[in-house]
Design a protein around this motif. Structure first.
Motif, PDB file in Angstrom:
ATOM      1  N   UNK A 430       0.783  -1.232   0.000  1.00 47.40           N
ATOM      2  CA  UNK A 430       0.000   0.000   0.000  1.00 47.40           C
ATOM      3  C   UNK A 430       0.807   1.269   0.000  1.00 47.40           C
ATOM      4  N   UNK A 431       2.132   1.163   0.157  1.00 47.27           N
ATOM      5  CA  UNK A 431       2.948   2.365   0.287  1.00 47.27           C
ATOM      6  C   UNK A 431       4.396   2.033  -0.074  1.00 47.27           C
ATOM      7  N   UNK A 432       5.193   3.068  -0.276  1.00 46.70           N
ATOM      8  CA  UNK A 432       6.633   2.881  -0.441  1.00 46.70           C
ATOM      9  C   UNK A 432       7.105   2.516  -1.832  1.00 46.70           C
ATOM     10  N   UNK A 433       6.214   2.548  -2.833  1.00 48.41           N
ATOM     11  CA  UNK A 433       6.644   2.203  -4.197  1.00 48.41           C
ATOM     12  C   UNK A 433       7.426   3.360  -4.787  1.00 48.41           C
ATOM     13  N   UNK A 434       8.625   3.088  -5.223  1.00 47.24           N
ATOM     14  CA  UNK A 434       9.446   4.087  -5.915  1.00 47.24           C
ATOM     15  C   UNK A 434       8.985   4.089  -7.375  1.00 47.24           C
ATOM     16  N   UNK A 435       8.236   5.129  -7.755  1.00 46.22           N
ATOM     17  CA  UNK A 435       7.527   5.057  -9.032  1.00 46.22           C
ATOM     18  C   UNK A 435       8.426   5.243 -10.246  1.00 46.22           C
ATOM     19  N   UNK A 436       9.587   5.891 -10.085  1.00 39.23           N
ATOM     20  CA  UNK A 436      10.491   5.982 -11.225  1.00 39.23           C
ATOM     21  C   UNK A 436      11.055   4.610 -11.583  1.00 39.23           C
ATOM     22  N   UNK A 437      11.246   3.747 -10.572  1.00 42.48           N
ATOM     23  CA  UNK A 437      11.668   2.374 -10.839  1.00 42.48           C
ATOM     24  C   UNK A 437      10.513   1.542 -11.393  1.00 42.48           C
ATOM     25  N   UNK A 438       9.325   1.735 -10.837  1.00 40.75           N
ATOM     26  CA  UNK A 438       8.164   0.964 -11.292  1.00 40.75           C
ATOM     27  C   UNK A 438       7.881   1.197 -12.775  1.00 40.75           C
ATOM     28  N   UNK A 439       8.119   2.414 -13.246  1.00 37.76           N
ATOM     29  CA  UNK A 439       7.878   2.737 -14.657  1.00 37.76           C
ATOM     30  C   UNK A 439       8.759   1.940 -15.606  1.00 37.76           C
ATOM     31  N   UNK A 440       9.859   1.399 -15.081  1.00 35.07           N
ATOM     32  CA  UNK A 440      10.781   0.647 -15.926  1.00 35.07           C
ATOM     33  C   UNK A 440      10.307  -0.779 -16.174  1.00 35.07           C
ATOM     34  N   UNK A 441       9.248  -1.204 -15.497  1.00 35.41           N
ATOM     35  CA  UNK A 441       8.810  -2.596 -15.606  1.00 35.41           C
ATOM     36  C   UNK A 441       7.284  -2.662 -15.595  1.00 35.41           C
ATOM     37  N   UNK A 442       6.696  -2.717 -16.794  1.00 31.17           N
ATOM     38  CA  UNK A 442       5.238  -2.725 -16.890  1.00 31.17           C
ATOM     39  C   UNK A 442       4.641  -3.988 -16.289  1.00 31.17           C
ATOM     40  N   UNK A 443       5.362  -5.104 -16.365  1.00 29.37           N
ATOM     41  CA  UNK A 443       4.847  -6.331 -15.771  1.00 29.37           C
ATOM     42  C   UNK A 443       4.673  -6.166 -14.266  1.00 29.37           C
ATOM     43  N   UNK A 444       5.652  -5.506 -13.642  1.00 27.47           N
ATOM     44  CA  UNK A 444       5.526  -5.265 -12.200  1.00 27.47           C
ATOM     45  C   UNK A 444       4.303  -4.409 -11.901  1.00 27.47           C
ATOM     46  N   UNK A 445       4.116  -3.359 -12.684  1.00 20.10           N
ATOM     47  CA  UNK A 445       2.970  -2.495 -12.443  1.00 20.10           C
ATOM     48  C   UNK A 445       1.655  -3.240 -12.625  1.00 20.10           C
ATOM     49  N   UNK A 446       1.605  -4.140 -13.592  1.00 25.97           N
ATOM     50  CA  UNK A 446       0.387  -4.922 -13.809  1.00 25.97           C
ATOM     51  C   UNK A 446       0.142  -5.885 -12.649  1.00 25.97           C
ATOM     52  N   UNK A 447       1.204  -6.527 -12.158  1.00 29.05           N
ATOM     53  CA  UNK A 447       1.072  -7.412 -10.999  1.00 29.05           C
ATOM     54  C   UNK A 447       0.617  -6.623  -9.777  1.00 29.05           C
TER      55      UNK A 447
END
Length: 620
Positions: A430-447
């Motif tokens: 629910x918290x703590x996601x570093x969104x600049x890193x998350x943007x590098x991996x769409x599969x992670x964002x979908x999961x």
């Protein structure tokens, strides 16, 4: 960290560390080896430093007791468990005691999440110093080791927001024998072993991750020898008087916070010399697994009749890794845990999740998964082990460094396997996601969106002015907007109605009144109004606190604008909640000062109504 043989923690019957003479007696012990004194209530959970250190020492065969939140007016509470055979270990708790006791506007807090019933006032200001003085009063000959956040981040001369001056190293102010900085498991084991083997505390000077002290006379005699191994930073007398020198000293300490390539550091004080050994090495994966699989009850000690709110927030959460390579200016994690990520094995994390099924109150939901940043699990840099973290650049600012392994593949595997465990119905991040890193991996964002968000995901852009986020060493506004757009797209595709909750900081160094007004206008135009706003608090040993005190960026030497008065900080804070009628007077005052009274009126683009101009006309 090799210790006595045992099976995994989940196969042991969990027991609390003793807090009373009766509990010590029931264990069949005549005396304790080490007594931990803490400013927090005693909660036996791996999210609490006292519990981790206590369990690690217990696992090594030491008899450990806890004195939690002792009354400090006299020595009575400090003597209730008797005299320990080896030492006292003192911590202010999970937060600095001044942060626990005071708001950013320096008002006394009315609550404390680390105390029974959320009750404030159960720990003294500058708890490490107060507790150590009482212990030395009661037992002058027993060594006292200080550690935890408060001691760790006050190990050198540091600007203190609450007294508005540069204070000495806490080791110069407290009559402690040693200071442990960083994550202290290996340090405390090494110190305990040396004390057990008869080494006087005054002679323990070779443990990494510790700070020791010597008298001025010995320093003068041994200076040449010491400076062949240690670096000297400017003395307290100089850093307390010259802000440019203070900033340079901070930069040196920051750059040497490296367990592989860092140097020890010496700082002279008027009556003593503090000597910091290089940082302790990070725990290996096997060692980290062992720590988190110790037999924690995940409960508050049964002597408490009221709940400890901090426990409710983390009771069924899982720490997956330590460290953070984000290096945000306002955060001290780099100076405590370091930039290098150390991740637990997937097997260990799965075993911890499985153990929840046997704990009273578990409903199948793991309510937190991560570390200082939720999605740095399994990430590393090929240079870390050989040459340490780079001194001349940051891992994520101004862009993600190409040398970083930013793959989310291990984290994705972990998330998928957790979801498959019998008895685990939900695993939320629910918290703590570093969104600049998350943007590098769409599969992670979908999961993440498909399985691990409970309606809201909390992220921290911190500000919407690129000028301010640059000082913060945070991603710029466009990066946040791209993440938000991708988050919306994925949730739309999944048919989910999930939202972002943005956290913002007001009054951060580099932030002018004009920046705050521009941010308020951006919030007005984009509908990003949020309740989650925090006024910047200058806490020890952060780059932002260095800027707040000196007006200089310690990494570039350039001047930085700082809102130092409480009035201006209040105006900046109010600007982010311009809709609140109670803030209109402050907002009007800020708009008048900035020459932006065009934003006062009754049209759609105004921040506050015309009636607000009846407020005070004084400046600050």
């Amino acid at each position: 960290m090799a210790r006595k043989e045992r099976t995994t923690g989940q196969n042991h019957t969990p027991r609390f560390l003793p807090m009373s003479p009766d509990e010590v007696h029931r264990k069949g012990w005549g005396e304790l080896d080490i007594i931990i004194v803490t400013g927090d209530a005693y909660v036996d959970h791996p999210g609490f430093g006292t519990s981790i250190i206590g369990r690690v020492l217990e696992d090594a065969g030491y008899r450990v007791g806890v004195i939690a939140q002792p009354g400090w007016e006299n020595i009575a509470d400090f003597t209730k468990l008797g005299k320990p055979r080896l030492c006292f270990a003192v911590s202010a708790g999970n937060t600095d005691s001044m942060v626990s006791n005071y708001t950013p506007s320096k008002r006394l807090r009315h609550d404390d999440a680390y105390s029974p019933g959320n009750k404030a006032g159960l720990r003294p200001n500058r708890a490490c110093i107060v507790y150590t003085n009482r212990l030395k009063e009661a037992y002058p000959d027993v060594p006292v080791i200080i550690g935890g956040i408060e001691a760790s981040l006050r190990r050198f001369a540091q600007y203190d927001y609450w007294s508005e001056k540069v204070r000495q190293s806490i080791l110069a102010d407290a009559p402690a024998d040693l200071l442990v900085y960083g994550m202290g498991e290996l340090q405390m084991l090494a110190i305990a072993d040396k004390l057990k083997n008869g080494t006087p505390a005054s002679q323990i000077s070779d443990v990494d991750g510790t700070v020791w002290k010597m008298d001025i006379k010995s320093w003068k005699e041994k200076k040449e020898e010491l400076l062949s191994e240690y670096m000297e930073i400017p003395p307290y007398v100089e850093v307390s008087k010259d802000k440019a020198i203070y900033a340079k000293a901070f930069k040196t300490v920051f750059e040497e916070q490296d367990p592989f390539c860092g140097h020890g550091i010496v700082q002279v004080h008027p009556k003593t010399v503090v000597v910091q050994n290089k940082p302790m090495r990070p725990l290996s994966q096997e060692e980290l697994d062992r720590v988190y699989e110790l037999p924690f009850t995940r409960e508050a000690h049964p002597s408490y009749p009221e709940k400890i709110p901090a426990l409710d927030m983390v009771k069924f959460s899982i720490t997956t890794h330590r460290g953070c390579f984000g290096s945000c200016s306002f955060c001290a994690i780099v100076m405590h845990q370091g930039r290098m990520i150390r991740s637990r094995s997937i097997g260990s994390i799965l075993r911890e999740a499985e153990s929840f099924r046997d704990i009273r109150g578990f409903n199948g939901t793991v309510n937190g998964l991560g570390g200082p940043s939720a999605n740095m699990y399994g990430m590393d840099c090929k240079k870390w082990e050989s040459s340490g973290a780079c001194k001349n650049k940051f891992c994520l600012y101004p862009q993600v460094c190409l040398s970083m392994n930013t793959s989310h593949s291990k984290l994705i595997e972990l998330m998928q396997r957790l979801r498959e465990l019998p008895g685990i119905s939900k695993v939320f991040v629910g918290y703590g996601v570093r969104y600049d890193l998350a943007l590098l991996d769409e599969q992670y964002m979908e999961e993440l969106c498909a399985h691990h968000v409970s309606g809201q995901l909390k992220v921290a852009p911190e500000h919407y002015s690129d000028r301010v986020t640059a000082v913060m060493k945070k991603p710029d506004r466009k990066t946040f907007e791209r993440f938000e757009q991708k988050y919306k797209e994925i949730n739309r595709k999944l048919g989910k109605d999930q939202y972002l909750v943005a956290f913002l900081i007001s009054g951060h160094p580099g932030c002018t009144l004009e920046d705050m007004i521009a941010t308020a206008e951006y919030i007005r135009d984009t509908g990003r109004y949020t309740r989650q706003v925090q006024d910047f608090t200058p806490t020890p040993m952060t780059a932002a606190t260095c800027m707040f005190h000196t007006g200089l960026d310690p990494f570039t030497g350039k001047k930085v604008y700082v809102a130092t008065s409480q009035k201006e900080k209040s105006i900046q804070r109010a600007m982010l909640h311009y809709r609140e009628p109670g803030n209109h007077t402050l907002v009007y005052e800020g708009l008048k000062r900035a020459g932006r009274l065009d934003l006062v009126g009754n049209t759609w683009n105004c921040l506050i109504p015309r009636s607000s101009e009846k407020g005070p006309k004084s400046g600050w």
